[in-house]
Design a protein around this motif. Structure first.
Motif, PDB file in Angstrom:
ATOM      1  N   MET A  96       0.737  -1.198  -0.024  1.00 12.04           N
ATOM      2  CA  MET A  96       0.095   0.087  -0.153  1.00 12.04           C
ATOM      3  C   MET A  96       0.814   1.320   0.070  1.00 12.04           C
ATOM      4  SD  MET A  96      -3.112  -0.877   0.082  1.00 12.04           S
ATOM      5  CE  MET A  96      -4.131   0.716   0.774  1.00 12.04           C
ATOM      6  N   SER A  97       0.356   2.180  -0.807  1.00 13.24           N
ATOM      7  CA  SER A  97       1.244   3.513  -0.802  1.00 13.24           C
ATOM      8  C   SER A  97       1.555   4.210   0.332  1.00 13.24           C
ATOM      9  CB  SER A  97       0.726   4.544  -1.890  1.00 13.24           C
ATOM     10  OG  SER A  97      -0.687   4.933  -1.309  1.00 13.24           O
ATOM     11  N   ASN A  98       0.409   4.001   1.532  1.00  6.27           N
ATOM     12  CA  ASN A  98       0.694   4.695   2.692  1.00  6.27           C
ATOM     13  C   ASN A  98       1.950   4.051   3.625  1.00  6.27           C
ATOM     14  OD1 ASN A  98      -1.365   2.600   2.739  1.00  6.27           O
ATOM     15  ND2 ASN A  98      -1.657   3.078   4.927  1.00  6.27           N
ATOM     16  N   HIS A  99       1.761   2.608   3.412  1.00  7.50           N
ATOM     17  CA  HIS A  99       2.763   1.861   4.039  1.00  7.50           C
ATOM     18  C   HIS A  99       4.360   2.378   3.343  1.00  7.50           C
ATOM     19  CE1 HIS A  99      -0.725  -0.860   5.391  1.00  7.50           C
ATOM     20  NE2 HIS A  99      -0.282  -0.179   6.331  1.00  7.50           N
ATOM     21  N   ALA A 100       4.174   2.259   2.172  1.00  2.00           N
ATOM     22  CA  ALA A 100       5.515   2.575   1.616  1.00  2.00           C
ATOM     23  C   ALA A 100       5.838   3.783   1.949  1.00  2.00           C
ATOM     24  CB  ALA A 100       5.387   2.742  -0.215  1.00  2.00           C
ATOM     25  N   GLU A 101       5.051   4.869   1.932  1.00  2.00           N
ATOM     26  CA  GLU A 101       5.485   6.392   2.497  1.00  2.00           C
ATOM     27  C   GLU A 101       6.018   6.140   3.642  1.00  2.00           C
ATOM     28  OE1 GLU A 101       3.180   9.184  -0.611  1.00  2.00           O
ATOM     29  OE2 GLU A 101       1.862   8.306   0.895  1.00  2.00           O
ATOM     30  N   ALA A 102       5.311   5.680   4.776  1.00  2.00           N
ATOM     31  CA  ALA A 102       5.653   5.617   6.025  1.00  2.00           C
ATOM     32  C   ALA A 102       6.942   5.071   6.186  1.00  2.00           C
ATOM     33  CB  ALA A 102       4.820   4.896   6.942  1.00  2.00           C
ATOM     34  N   LEU A 103       7.610   3.891   5.507  1.00  2.00           N
ATOM     35  CA  LEU A 103       8.599   3.303   5.533  1.00  2.00           C
ATOM     36  C   LEU A 103       9.774   4.471   4.883  1.00  2.00           C
ATOM     37  CD1 LEU A 103       7.816  -0.233   4.615  1.00  2.00           C
ATOM     38  CD2 LEU A 103       8.792   0.296   6.775  1.00  2.00           C
ATOM     39  N   ALA A 104       9.417   5.201   3.911  1.00  2.00           N
ATOM     40  CA  ALA A 104      10.226   6.237   3.524  1.00  2.00           C
ATOM     41  C   ALA A 104      10.334   7.555   4.368  1.00  2.00           C
ATOM     42  CB  ALA A 104       9.691   6.409   1.984  1.00  2.00           C
ATOM     43  N   GLY A 105       9.614   7.676   5.496  1.00  2.00           N
ATOM     44  CA  GLY A 105       9.916   8.718   6.413  1.00  2.00           C
ATOM     45  C   GLY A 105       8.680   9.707   6.191  1.00  2.00           C
ATOM     46  N   SER A 106       7.239   9.433   5.745  1.00  2.00           N
ATOM     47  CA  SER A 106       6.674  10.444   5.585  1.00  2.00           C
ATOM     48  C   SER A 106       5.965  10.904   6.976  1.00  2.00           C
ATOM     49  CB  SER A 106       5.354   9.980   4.650  1.00  2.00           C
ATOM     50  OG  SER A 106       4.459   9.069   5.315  1.00  2.00           O
ATOM     51  N   PRO A 107       5.294  12.146   6.690  1.00  2.00           N
ATOM     52  CA  PRO A 107       4.432  12.285   7.859  1.00  2.00           C
ATOM     53  C   PRO A 107       3.251  11.507   7.818  1.00  2.00           C
ATOM     54  CG  PRO A 107       4.151  13.803   6.252  1.00  2.00           C
ATOM     55  CD  PRO A 107       5.082  13.150   5.783  1.00  2.00           C
ATOM     56  N   PRO A 108       2.264  11.536   9.004  1.00  2.00           N
ATOM     57  CA  PRO A 108       1.049  10.558   8.974  1.00  2.00           C
ATOM     58  C   PRO A 108       0.157  10.898   7.933  1.00  2.00           C
ATOM     59  CG  PRO A 108       1.609  11.443  11.088  1.00  2.00           C
ATOM     60  CD  PRO A 108       2.524  12.305  10.266  1.00  2.00           C
ATOM     61  N   HIS A 109      -0.599  10.156   7.480  1.00  2.00           N
ATOM     62  CA  HIS A 109      -1.697  10.294   6.395  1.00  2.00           C
ATOM     63  C   HIS A 109      -2.890  10.744   7.155  1.00  2.00           C
ATOM     64  CE1 HIS A 109       0.010   8.057   2.630  1.00  2.00           C
ATOM     65  NE2 HIS A 109       1.051   8.275   3.263  1.00  2.00           N
ATOM     66  N   GLU A 110      -3.682  11.276   6.248  1.00  2.00           N
ATOM     67  CA  GLU A 110      -5.093  11.948   6.732  1.00  2.00           C
ATOM     68  C   GLU A 110      -6.049  10.664   6.921  1.00  2.00           C
ATOM     69  OE1 GLU A 110      -7.483  15.509   5.213  1.00  2.00           O
ATOM     70  OE2 GLU A 110      -7.838  13.720   3.766  1.00  2.00           O
TER      71      GLU A 110
ATOM     72  N   ARG B 295       5.612  15.103  -0.288  1.00  2.00           N
ATOM     73  CA  ARG B 295       5.505  14.610  -1.604  1.00  2.00           C
ATOM     74  C   ARG B 295       6.467  15.201  -2.645  1.00  2.00           C
ATOM     75  NH1 ARG B 295      -0.483  11.599  -2.284  1.00  2.00           N
ATOM     76  NH2 ARG B 295      -0.158   9.904  -0.848  1.00  2.00           N
ATOM     77  N   LYS B 296       6.265  16.638  -2.443  1.00  2.00           N
ATOM     78  CA  LYS B 296       7.008  17.567  -3.379  1.00  2.00           C
ATOM     79  C   LYS B 296       8.641  17.495  -3.297  1.00  2.00           C
ATOM     80  CE  LYS B 296       2.888  20.667  -3.917  1.00  2.00           C
ATOM     81  NZ  LYS B 296       2.378  21.902  -3.696  1.00  2.00           N
ATOM     82  N   THR B 297       8.864  16.905  -2.126  1.00  2.00           N
ATOM     83  CA  THR B 297      10.293  17.302  -2.002  1.00  2.00           C
ATOM     84  C   THR B 297      11.137  15.710  -1.374  1.00  2.00           C
ATOM     85  OG1 THR B 297       9.846  17.285   0.540  1.00  2.00           O
ATOM     86  CG2 THR B 297      10.189  19.370  -0.741  1.00  2.00           C
ATOM     87  N   VAL B 298      10.343  14.836  -1.452  1.00  2.00           N
ATOM     88  CA  VAL B 298      10.836  13.580  -0.997  1.00  2.00           C
ATOM     89  C   VAL B 298      11.709  12.990  -2.237  1.00  2.00           C
ATOM     90  CG1 VAL B 298       9.133  12.196  -1.712  1.00  2.00           C
ATOM     91  CG2 VAL B 298      10.539  11.175  -0.173  1.00  2.00           C
ATOM     92  N   SER B 299      12.884  12.471  -2.150  1.00  2.00           N
ATOM     93  CA  SER B 299      13.794  11.916  -3.193  1.00  2.00           C
ATOM     94  C   SER B 299      13.170  10.580  -3.205  1.00  2.00           C
ATOM     95  CB  SER B 299      15.268  11.732  -2.624  1.00  2.00           C
ATOM     96  OG  SER B 299      15.940  10.890  -3.260  1.00  2.00           O
ATOM     97  N   MET B 300      12.992  10.064  -4.690  1.00  2.00           N
ATOM     98  CA  MET B 300      12.535   8.825  -5.109  1.00  2.00           C
ATOM     99  C   MET B 300      13.480   7.651  -4.658  1.00  2.00           C
ATOM    100  SD  MET B 300       9.388   8.831  -6.333  1.00  2.00           S
ATOM    101  CE  MET B 300       9.038  10.308  -5.237  1.00  2.00           C
ATOM    102  N   ASP B 301      14.746   8.117  -4.412  1.00  2.00           N
ATOM    103  CA  ASP B 301      15.740   7.094  -3.811  1.00  2.00           C
ATOM    104  C   ASP B 301      15.223   6.571  -2.511  1.00  2.00           C
ATOM    105  OD1 ASP B 301      17.218   7.551  -5.816  1.00  2.00           O
ATOM    106  OD2 ASP B 301      18.660   9.040  -4.733  1.00  2.00           O
ATOM    107  N   ARG B 302      14.482   7.261  -1.820  1.00  2.00           N
ATOM    108  CA  ARG B 302      13.696   6.772  -0.325  1.00  2.00           C
ATOM    109  C   ARG B 302      13.009   5.442  -0.563  1.00  2.00           C
ATOM    110  NH1 ARG B 302      12.589  10.322   3.675  1.00  2.00           N
ATOM    111  NH2 ARG B 302      14.058  11.956   3.798  1.00  2.00           N
ATOM    112  N   PHE B 303      12.371   5.565  -1.857  1.00  2.00           N
ATOM    113  CA  PHE B 303      11.397   4.207  -2.190  1.00  2.00           C
ATOM    114  C   PHE B 303      12.373   3.155  -2.842  1.00  2.00           C
ATOM    115  CE2 PHE B 303       8.516   7.919  -2.583  1.00  2.00           C
ATOM    116  CZ  PHE B 303       7.630   7.549  -1.356  1.00  2.00           C
ATOM    117  N   THR B 304      13.552   3.540  -3.308  1.00  2.00           N
ATOM    118  CA  THR B 304      14.396   2.341  -3.484  1.00  2.00           C
ATOM    119  C   THR B 304      14.849   1.670  -2.514  1.00  2.00           C
ATOM    120  OG1 THR B 304      14.985   3.543  -5.750  1.00  2.00           O
ATOM    121  CG2 THR B 304      16.345   1.887  -4.877  1.00  2.00           C
ATOM    122  N   GLU B 305      15.187   2.683  -1.345  1.00  2.00           N
ATOM    123  CA  GLU B 305      15.565   1.762  -0.095  1.00  2.00           C
ATOM    124  C   GLU B 305      14.491   1.102   0.519  1.00  2.00           C
ATOM    125  OE1 GLU B 305      18.698   1.883   1.115  1.00  2.00           O
ATOM    126  OE2 GLU B 305      19.209   2.868  -0.939  1.00  2.00           O
TER     127      GLU B 305
END
Length: 306
Positions: free
Chosen positions: A72-86, A105-115
């Motif tokens: 799920m995208s919210n889990h991918a983003e959480a593992l990449a260090g995102s703030p909480p989802h709405e 989302r506007k500033t995150v490096s896509m390398d975070r998701f590769t990791e």
């Protein structure tokens, strides 16, 4: 030793498993992963939505012996260090992301998701699919582009999405630009013409582009009084993956595997017989603790494919 290293070690070393008190049959199943007689069984991380920590979800999937995940995208983003989802129900961003998340989302490096992918790989789990839900009323073109970029960084085979029939024409140009397949997920809302549910609505979305495929939820399709086995036989070359759950017909309830009307055994055996390569991903939705119930679902699939 890191958590990831301990997960990988526990799945490969039979002696460790046996010393930990696990029976040989369970130890063997965990070490073998979840490709069973040629059929790839996996799980969507939505199955673990009651667990707030995405790190714990990754660990649970590895401990339970899964070798493929629909992330799920919210889990991918959480593992990449995102703030909480709405949203807090694990279904992604159907009502639109929060302002804080949009800014991230506007500033995150896509390398975070590769990791993120590397962490799953280290645990023996292939990130085969990204679930990125979209909504005709709230999803912007910028949001769609971001989802495709995330998918590329994760290295997935396809995106899956819960969205409307009318979104197919908007999504198609992005799918063609990125050469990325998108599987439209179906529900059982047959009374709502803009919701993907019946064979006709799946046909409508597939007509938008060769890159638009089907994420067939065999539980929802059964609840809509449709024939999942017949659908798979006809459209197997346009299926990204299945969602495996058991539901009653006539828009009935989610049930433990084997207690509803969904032809889970027949579907899995069809996949085995015809050597279909798309994964069948468990989506746990009935009542209970996923750490207890998801392994039961996986065991049901193992027995069906024995």
């Amino acid at each position: 030793m890191t958590i990831t290293e301990s997960i990988l070690y526990s799945r490969r070393d039979f002696g460790f498993l046996l010393l930990a008190g696990l029976p040989l049959s369970i130890a063997a199943a965990k070490a073998a992963g979840s490709r069973i007689n040629g059929v790839q069984i996996g799980a969507i991380t939505y199955s673990y939505r009651s667990i707030p920590d995405a790190e714990a979800i990754l660990k649970a999937m590895a401990d339970e012996g899964f070798s493929e995940v629909e992330l799920m995208s919210n889990h991918a983003e959480a593992l990449a260090g995102s703030p909480p989802h709405e949203r807090s129900d694990g279904r992604g961003s159907a009502r639109g992301p929060s302002d804080e998340l949009q800014a991230w989302r506007k500033t995150v490096s896509m390398d975070r998701f590769t990791e993120v992918r590397k962490r799953f790989n280290a645990a023996g789990i292939d990130v085969h699919l990204l679930t990125y839900n979209m909504n005709v009323n709230t999803t912007t073109d910028q949001d769609i582009e971001y989802g495709f970029r995330m998918a590329k960084a994760l290295g997935v085979k396809a995106i899956t999405t819960s969205t409307q029939v009318s979104m197919a024409k908007r999504v198609a140009p992005f799918a063609e630009k990125h050469r990325t397949i998108v599987g439209f997920h179906g529900h059982d809302q047959v009374d709502r013409p803009d919701e993907v549910s019946t064979e006709a609505t799946f046909q409508a979305v597939m007509a938008a582009s060769k890159y638009i495929h089907c994420n067939l939820d065999i539980g929802h399709y059964t609840a809509a009084n449709c024939d999942a086995v017949a659908f798979i036989r006809q459209y197997h070359d346009r299926i990204t993956n299945l969602h495996v759950k058991d539901r009653k017909k006539n828009h009935g309830s989610n049930m433990p595997f084997g207690e509803g009307d969904t032809p889970i055994r027949e579907v899995l055996r069809l996949m085995k017989k015809n050597r279909y390569k798309f994964p069948a991903n468990i989506e746990f939705e009935y009542e209970g603790d996923p750490l207890v119930e998801v392994p039961k679902c996986l065991d049901y699939c193992r027995k069906a494919l024995a």
